[in-house]
Design a protein around this motif. Structure first.
Motif: not given
Length: 348
Positions: A245-246, A275, A297, A302, A304, A306
């Motif tokens: 995730a980012r 990431d 989500a 904030t 994301t 990936t």
């Protein structure tokens, strides 16, 4: 093939106690569960004999990642050579875990080494030179928020958990490294984290008093993780997935800390690279993967996701070698200080 084994509620409760208090006496375990000490010991012996549950020990990942190098390495292999690559890596004591995964990489390794030079030698001069390896990608952990020693089956009542509060893990020490004199002690705990003080004293050729003092120091200063593990195939959580995730840097700590409240989270670490967050989860079913992603989500706008990858097989977990059913067969003690393997073909 080992005999089939079905867990009942008492087995699950014994394992849950071991997760919270890996070195509790059988009298203490029995008192919490309302069974005799002999029954608790007998249940645990059956679990360990079948390789279903075990207690191990290794350097605290949060402390190690702050002071040394903890790396995650993705390895791409020729399909026909994957087994040979696994065989070459599984005996390396610095490679603490090996997963065979889907979705864009073949192997996923967790590596503990003292310094950047050791990491470079291992990735550039050893892994990349193994026959069948097509490429590698390396990420280093910059902070550990949680790992498998914190994951719980949740088979105990609040009152039972309350009886075990005194076993809450220590806050990692703020100064100093892992004592050289305690390394042998850690290696012998790796195979069986419930070995008695007397057994450990004999194995390390030290006195009982010295062994007790050293072990108490490691635990008190948060330098060692004592962990009860369980075969995922029989745990009720048979699906393991890795999520990348980012997260905005100024939001990373907050989100990571709140992620730990989710029962699926096995590991959560900040990493280097595009990431900046890696999460390992255990799921009750493959369908739960989509449900978890939807929940993330909704709860963390904030964050994301990936990439995600399902683990096809775990070959090694924190030094324990696992069979195809996820049961431990033997141990290669986690040893970040061991001599690194030479280059394939005999190079230095």
């Amino acid at each position: 093939m080992r005999d089939s084994f079905t867990l009942d509620e008492i087995d699950l409760a014994v394992i849950n106690v071991m997760q919270i208090a890996p070195r509790a006496t059988w009298k203490e375990v029995g008192k919490v569960l309302g069974i005799s000490a002999a029954t608790a010991a007998r249940r645990w012996a059956a679990l360990t004999t079948h390789g279903i549950a075990w207690v191990t020990a290794y350097p605290s990942l949060s402390v190690w990642s702050e002071r040394h190098f903890l790396a995650f390495i993705e390895v791409d292999c020729e399909p026909s050579d994957r087994g040979c690559v696994v065989d070459a890596l599984v005996e390396v004591p610095q490679v603490v875990s090996i997963s065979q995964v889907a979705s864009g990489r073949d192997l996923f390794l967790t590596l503990l080494v003292p310094d950047l030079q050791s990491l470079s030698r291992f990735t550039l001069d050893h892994i990349s030179q193994l026959p069948g390896v097509r490429g590698t990608r390396t990420y280093t952990a910059t902070h550990f928020y949680s790992e498998g020693s914190k994951w719980r089956l949740r088979a105990l009542s609040p009152a039972q958990r309350g009886h075990l509060t005194r076993y809450a893990p220590s806050t990692p020490a703020s100064a100093g490294g892992f004592p050289d004199a305690c390394r042998d002690l850690l290696l012998h705990l790796s195979a069986d984290g419930r070995r008695t003080i007397a057994e450990l004293a004999e194995l390390t050729a030290t006195s009982v008093a010295t062994t007790r003092r050293r072990l108490e120091r490691l635990i008190r200063d948060g330098l060692v993780s004592l962990r009860c593990d369980i075969s995922d195939s029989i745990s009720g959580w048979p699906v393991c997935a890795h999520l990348w995730a980012r997260v905005p840097p100024n939001d990373l700590d907050r989100i990571a800390q709140t992620l730990l409240t989710l029962p699926e989270i096995r590991m959560c670490a900040a990493i280097t690279g595009t990431d900046n967050l890696l999460v390992v989860v255990w799921l009750r079913s493959l369908a739960d993967s989509q449900r978890l992603e939807s929940r993330l989500a909704e709860r963390y706008p904030t964050l994301t996701l990936t990439e995600r990858a399902i683990v096809m097989r775990t070959t090694k977990r924190m030094g324990h070698i696992l069979d195809t059913a996820g049961r431990t067969t033997h141990t290669i003690p986690v040893n970040p200080w061991a001599e690194l393997p030479s280059e394939p073909g005999g190079g230095g």
